[in-house]
Enzyme design. Sequence first.
Site, short mmCIF file in Angstrom:
data_model
loop_
_atom_site.label_atom_id
_atom_site.label_comp_id
_atom_site.label_asym_id
_atom_site.label_seq_id
_atom_site.Cartn_x
_atom_site.Cartn_y
_atom_site.Cartn_z
N ILE A 33 40.22 36.36 49.20
CA ILE A 33 39.47 35.94 50.31
C ILE A 33 40.81 35.03 50.89
O ILE A 33 40.75 34.72 52.29
CB ILE A 33 38.32 35.03 50.10
CG1 ILE A 33 37.57 34.70 51.58
CG2 ILE A 33 38.70 33.60 49.56
CD1 ILE A 33 36.14 34.24 51.29
N ASN A 88 45.96 34.82 35.50
CA ASN A 88 46.01 33.46 35.16
C ASN A 88 44.95 33.30 34.14
O ASN A 88 43.63 33.69 34.32
CB ASN A 88 45.96 32.53 36.31
CG ASN A 88 47.05 32.79 37.07
OD1 ASN A 88 48.03 33.08 36.98
ND2 ASN A 88 46.90 32.56 38.65
N GLN A 95 44.54 29.05 36.70
CA GLN A 95 43.38 29.81 36.86
C GLN A 95 42.39 28.85 37.69
O GLN A 95 42.15 27.80 37.34
CB GLN A 95 42.88 30.23 35.63
CG GLN A 95 41.48 31.19 35.71
CD GLN A 95 41.11 31.56 34.39
OE1 GLN A 95 41.38 31.08 33.30
NE2 GLN A 95 40.06 32.51 34.32
N HIS A 101 40.24 38.09 36.04
CA HIS A 101 40.67 38.91 37.40
C HIS A 101 42.14 39.10 37.38
O HIS A 101 43.22 38.21 36.77
CB HIS A 101 40.38 38.27 38.54
CG HIS A 101 40.88 36.64 38.54
ND1 HIS A 101 40.21 35.64 37.86
CD2 HIS A 101 41.79 36.05 39.31
CE1 HIS A 101 40.72 34.53 38.05
NE2 HIS A 101 41.71 34.71 39.03
N PHE A 102 42.64 40.02 37.93
CA PHE A 102 44.00 40.70 37.96
C PHE A 102 44.16 40.45 39.60
O PHE A 102 43.62 40.97 40.19
CB PHE A 102 44.29 42.03 37.43
CG PHE A 102 44.42 42.15 35.89
CD1 PHE A 102 43.21 42.33 35.19
CD2 PHE A 102 45.58 42.19 35.28
CE1 PHE A 102 43.01 42.40 34.01
CE2 PHE A 102 45.84 42.17 33.97
CZ PHE A 102 44.53 42.44 33.24
N HIS A 103 45.38 39.98 39.89
CA HIS A 103 45.70 40.04 41.07
C HIS A 103 46.53 41.01 41.49
O HIS A 103 47.53 41.11 40.75
CB HIS A 103 46.57 38.66 41.64
CG HIS A 103 45.88 37.38 41.75
ND1 HIS A 103 45.28 36.77 42.55
CD2 HIS A 103 45.57 36.54 40.22
CE1 HIS A 103 44.54 35.47 42.34
NE2 HIS A 103 44.78 35.46 40.91
P1 5GP Z 1 42.96 32.21 40.23
O1 5GP Z 1 43.70 31.03 40.84
O2 5GP Z 1 41.91 31.91 39.40
O3 5GP Z 1 43.91 33.14 39.39
O4 5GP Z 1 42.53 33.02 41.38
C1 5GP Z 1 41.35 33.11 41.86
C2 5GP Z 1 41.22 33.75 43.28
O5 5GP Z 1 39.96 34.08 43.63
C3 5GP Z 1 42.08 33.01 44.45
O6 5GP Z 1 43.22 33.74 44.73
C4 5GP Z 1 40.93 33.07 45.55
O7 5GP Z 1 41.52 32.97 46.83
C5 5GP Z 1 39.96 33.99 45.28
N1 5GP Z 1 38.65 33.57 45.53
C6 5GP Z 1 37.96 32.50 45.26
N2 5GP Z 1 36.82 32.51 45.64
C7 5GP Z 1 36.66 33.57 46.11
C8 5GP Z 1 35.43 34.47 47.01
O8 5GP Z 1 34.42 33.90 47.22
N3 5GP Z 1 35.76 35.72 47.51
C9 5GP Z 1 36.94 36.32 47.40
N4 5GP Z 1 37.09 37.45 47.95
N5 5GP Z 1 38.16 35.88 46.56
C10 5GP Z 1 37.82 34.62 46.20
#
Ligand code: 5GP
Length: 139
Positions: A33, A88, A95, A101-103
């Site tokens: 998002i 992360n 995280q 999750h994998f980006h």
């Molecule tokens: P982290 O920082 O945990 O590795 O990444 C979490 C990711 O999830 C972030 O890049 C954030 O933008 C994404 N994210 C969080 N909430 C949502 C959501 O409701 N929908 C989508 N599509 N992405 C989300």
Amino acid sequence: MSEEKSIFTRIIEGEIPSFKIFENEYVYSFLDINPASPGHVLVIPKEPAPYLHDLSPESSSELGKVLPRICKSVIEITGATSYNIIQNNGSEAGQTVFHVHFHIIPKYPETTHSFTWKTMKLDNKVALELAQKISDNIE
Ligand code: 5GP
């Protein structure tokens, strides 16, 4: 561990909308998002494990099969020349959503590489001992 459903479980269940890219019995994938670049995609297991080391062998293996296929599609469709896979685990690692999750973050010719870290010296004696300990501890 929290008993509450993660935001990603709510996305998998359709309670929260997402721009879906892929779904099978074990894996779900959708657009981030808040993309770090055009085509930033998240690939997640349906199993609600908070960290990679909690994930079952079955989910890990299914994720491993799907991840390269989605990467290939992302670079072909976006025209990206490079990409990072970022995964992360824990707040100190950045995280924010505690569901594995994998980006996939595509990089373009005009992109500057910003994901760098400071390096330290690797002492031979320390390294030998550490490598052995980690190796022996693998279940
Ligand atoms: P982290 O920082 O945990 O590795 O990444 C979490 C990711 O999830 C972030 O890049 C954030 O933008 C994404 N994210 C969080 N909430 C949502 C959501 O409701 N929908 C989508 N599509 N992405 C989300």
